[in-house]
Design a protein around this motif. Structure first.
Motif, mmCIF file in Angstrom:
data_model
loop_
_atom_site.group_PDB
_atom_site.id
_atom_site.type_symbol
_atom_site.label_atom_id
_atom_site.label_comp_id
_atom_site.label_asym_id
_atom_site.label_seq_id
_atom_site.Cartn_x
_atom_site.Cartn_y
_atom_site.Cartn_z
ATOM 1 N N PRO A 1 0.802 -1.234 0.000
ATOM 2 C CA PRO A 1 0.000 0.000 0.000
ATOM 3 C C PRO A 1 0.828 1.274 0.000
ATOM 4 C CG PRO A 1 -0.017 -1.030 2.174
ATOM 5 C CD PRO A 1 0.623 -2.011 1.246
ATOM 6 N N VAL A 2 1.939 1.302 0.730
ATOM 7 C CA VAL A 2 2.750 2.518 0.801
ATOM 8 C C VAL A 2 3.442 2.771 -0.535
ATOM 9 C CG1 VAL A 2 4.685 3.643 1.965
ATOM 10 C CG2 VAL A 2 3.048 2.286 3.283
ATOM 11 N N GLN A 3 3.995 1.727 -1.125
ATOM 12 C CA GLN A 3 4.624 1.864 -2.435
ATOM 13 C C GLN A 3 3.621 2.366 -3.471
ATOM 14 O OE1 GLN A 3 4.891 -0.731 -0.359
ATOM 15 N NE2 GLN A 3 6.831 -1.829 -0.601
ATOM 16 N N SER A 4 2.399 1.837 -3.422
ATOM 17 C CA SER A 4 1.384 2.241 -4.394
ATOM 18 C C SER A 4 0.971 3.692 -4.201
ATOM 19 C CB SER A 4 0.165 1.323 -4.279
ATOM 20 O OG SER A 4 0.499 0.003 -4.644
ATOM 21 N N ALA A 5 0.840 4.132 -2.963
ATOM 22 C CA ALA A 5 0.447 5.514 -2.698
ATOM 23 C C ALA A 5 1.467 6.496 -3.272
ATOM 24 C CB ALA A 5 0.277 5.734 -1.198
ATOM 25 N N ILE A 6 2.752 6.199 -3.089
ATOM 26 C CA ILE A 6 3.800 7.087 -3.612
ATOM 27 C C ILE A 6 3.844 7.024 -5.132
ATOM 28 C CG2 ILE A 6 6.289 7.481 -3.733
ATOM 29 C CD1 ILE A 6 6.470 6.657 -0.815
ATOM 30 N N ARG A 7 3.802 5.834 -5.675
ATOM 31 C CA ARG A 7 3.926 5.683 -7.137
ATOM 32 C C ARG A 7 2.784 6.378 -7.868
ATOM 33 N NH1 ARG A 7 5.665 0.209 -10.374
ATOM 34 N NH2 ARG A 7 5.668 1.099 -12.474
ATOM 35 N N HIS A 8 1.599 6.397 -7.289
ATOM 36 C CA HIS A 8 0.451 6.997 -7.940
ATOM 37 C C HIS A 8 0.240 8.458 -7.560
ATOM 38 C CE1 HIS A 8 -0.317 2.726 -8.698
ATOM 39 N NE2 HIS A 8 -1.048 3.134 -9.705
ATOM 40 N N GLY A 9 1.170 9.019 -6.799
ATOM 41 C CA GLY A 9 1.120 10.447 -6.524
ATOM 42 C C GLY A 9 0.092 10.886 -5.505
ATOM 43 N N ASP A 10 -0.283 10.006 -4.568
ATOM 44 C CA ASP A 10 -1.241 10.398 -3.533
ATOM 45 C C ASP A 10 -0.652 11.502 -2.659
ATOM 46 O OD1 ASP A 10 -2.713 8.367 -4.573
ATOM 47 O OD2 ASP A 10 -2.748 7.126 -2.759
ATOM 48 N N ASP A 11 -1.461 12.501 -2.348
ATOM 49 C CA ASP A 11 -1.022 13.575 -1.449
ATOM 50 C C ASP A 11 -1.148 13.175 0.017
ATOM 51 O OD1 ASP A 11 -0.455 15.410 -3.534
ATOM 52 O OD2 ASP A 11 -2.592 15.873 -3.696
ATOM 53 N N VAL A 12 -2.124 12.325 0.297
ATOM 54 C CA VAL A 12 -2.386 11.895 1.672
ATOM 55 C C VAL A 12 -2.595 10.385 1.673
ATOM 56 C CG1 VAL A 12 -3.948 12.055 3.656
ATOM 57 C CG2 VAL A 12 -3.438 14.094 2.291
ATOM 58 N N THR A 13 -2.037 9.716 2.655
ATOM 59 C CA THR A 13 -2.303 8.305 2.872
ATOM 60 C C THR A 13 -2.548 8.122 4.370
ATOM 61 O OG1 THR A 13 -1.522 6.054 2.450
ATOM 62 C CG2 THR A 13 0.148 7.668 3.093
ATOM 63 N N GLY A 14 -2.328 6.940 4.896
ATOM 64 C CA GLY A 14 -2.569 6.744 6.320
ATOM 65 C C GLY A 14 -2.552 5.287 6.701
ATOM 66 N N ALA A 15 -3.207 4.970 7.789
ATOM 67 C CA ALA A 15 -3.307 3.595 8.274
ATOM 68 C C ALA A 15 -4.722 3.353 8.771
ATOM 69 C CB ALA A 15 -2.301 3.333 9.391
ATOM 70 N N THR A 16 -5.151 2.110 8.693
ATOM 71 C CA THR A 16 -6.507 1.727 9.076
ATOM 72 C C THR A 16 -6.451 0.474 9.935
ATOM 73 O OG1 THR A 16 -7.337 2.541 6.942
ATOM 74 C CG2 THR A 16 -8.811 1.123 8.221
ATOM 75 N N THR A 17 -7.263 0.432 10.976
ATOM 76 C CA THR A 17 -7.461 -0.818 11.714
ATOM 77 C C THR A 17 -8.802 -1.409 11.277
ATOM 78 O OG1 THR A 17 -8.306 0.505 13.574
ATOM 79 C CG2 THR A 17 -6.055 -0.334 13.738
#
Length: 310
Positions: A120-136
């Motif tokens: 998920p982290v690699q995908s967020a950066i590769r696709h140019g997401d401005d915001v990501t996070g974590a979910t339980t």
């Protein structure tokens, strides 16, 4: 609550440490992947999570698969109230999911339902997401599809690598996981279904995925390289040999024009052409050598006019 903690790599360590330090929970055992060969001697090494559990005197379970009858019997004997999970690395079967009273609670490093999957982290950066996070969320047999308990957000910086961003999320996610378990214990937190919209998938990144295509725009090149740093590591080829790449930096528009892959060497920098503006190389890693600044590498190999990366 009595907890069985499941996790394997370094990003799971802050969560285990937070639970070990909590006066309201007892980690009765840790489930982690089996010891794996590492280093020059390829001797067996405990996972980072397993090493912390050993240090804390907590029982460590390392079945090849969590579906093994011996593990299921041990899990039933332990009778955990809940099983928090952070990057364990194997599918948990229904027979195991049903044993803890409050199920298995997974900490996933994305804002679900975005970026379900292994990277998920690699995908967020590769696709140019401005915001990501974590979910339980409550683990179920589907791929990261269970109902969610809570989220924490994190801004994606312009120079963030996946390693740096994951490091921050590991810390903030640990606090989220602890708060979620506290809420489950006292009945103040309930899970809600994930939205049907916004689903995206983040499959495991392979070495082939990390190869740089110089025919795409500089922004895409920058994001790709950062997304696979440090693992599995971006690469290209020079003189038919693999060349590892650290993060790159797009130059200003109009500064210089280069064909995709074309090299341009200056005293203090090395540029490579893309579909738009060139990028400046940071560190490079030739086969069999340590990483070095790109200008040092260029002086050593004596790049000729017209040479390129492919």
């Amino acid at each position: 609550m009595r907890l069985l903690f499941a996790g394997t790599p370094e990003p799971a360590v802050p969560s285990l440490r937070a639970l070990l330090d909590s006066p309201d929970h007892e980690v009765v055992a840790v489930l982690t992947r089996p010891d794996a060969p590492a280093g020059r001697g390829r001797s067996l090494h405990r996972s980072p999570v397993g090493a912390l559990a050993d240090e804390a005197g907590v029982r460590v379970l390392t079945p090849r698969r969590p579906s093994e009858p011996e593990f299921l019997a041990t899990l039933a004997e332990l009778a955990p109230d809940c099983a928090p999970v952070v990057a364990y690395g194997a599918l948990v079967p229904r027979a195991a999911l049903d044993i803890p009273v409050h199920g298995w609670v997974n900490l996933h490093f994305s804002l679900l339902p975005a970026w379900r999957g292994a990277a998920p982290v690699q995908s967020a950066i590769r696709h140019g997401d401005d915001v990501t996070g974590a979910t339980t969320f409550r683990l179920e047999e589907g791929l990261d599809t269970g109902p969610t308990f809570g989220i924490v957000t994190e801004t994606v910086g312009d120079t963030d690598t996946s390693g740096v961003l994951l490091g921050r999320l590991a810390v903030s996610g640990a606090a989220l996981l602890l708060a979620t378990l506290d809420g489950i214990a006292d009945g103040t937190v309930t899970a809600v279904p994930q939205p049907a919209d916004g689903v995206s998938l983040a499959p495991k990144v392979t070495v082939a995925d990390a190869r740089v295509d110089w025919s795409v725009p500089a922004t895409a090149t920058d994001r790709l390289v950062r997304s696979v740093t440090p693992e599995p590591g971006a690469w290209t080829t020079f003189r038919e040999q693999r060349l590892g790449l650290g993060p790159v930096r797009p130059v200003r528009t109009g500064e210089i024009a280069l064909a995709p892959g074309a090299l341009h060497v200056e005293k203090k920098r090395v540029l490579v052409g893309t579909a738009t503006v060139p990028v400046e190389l940071g560190e490079v890693r030739p086969v069999g050598k340590k990483a070095m600044p790109a200008p040092d590498w260029a002086r050593g190999v004596r790049i000729a006019d017209g040479e390129e990366l492919s």
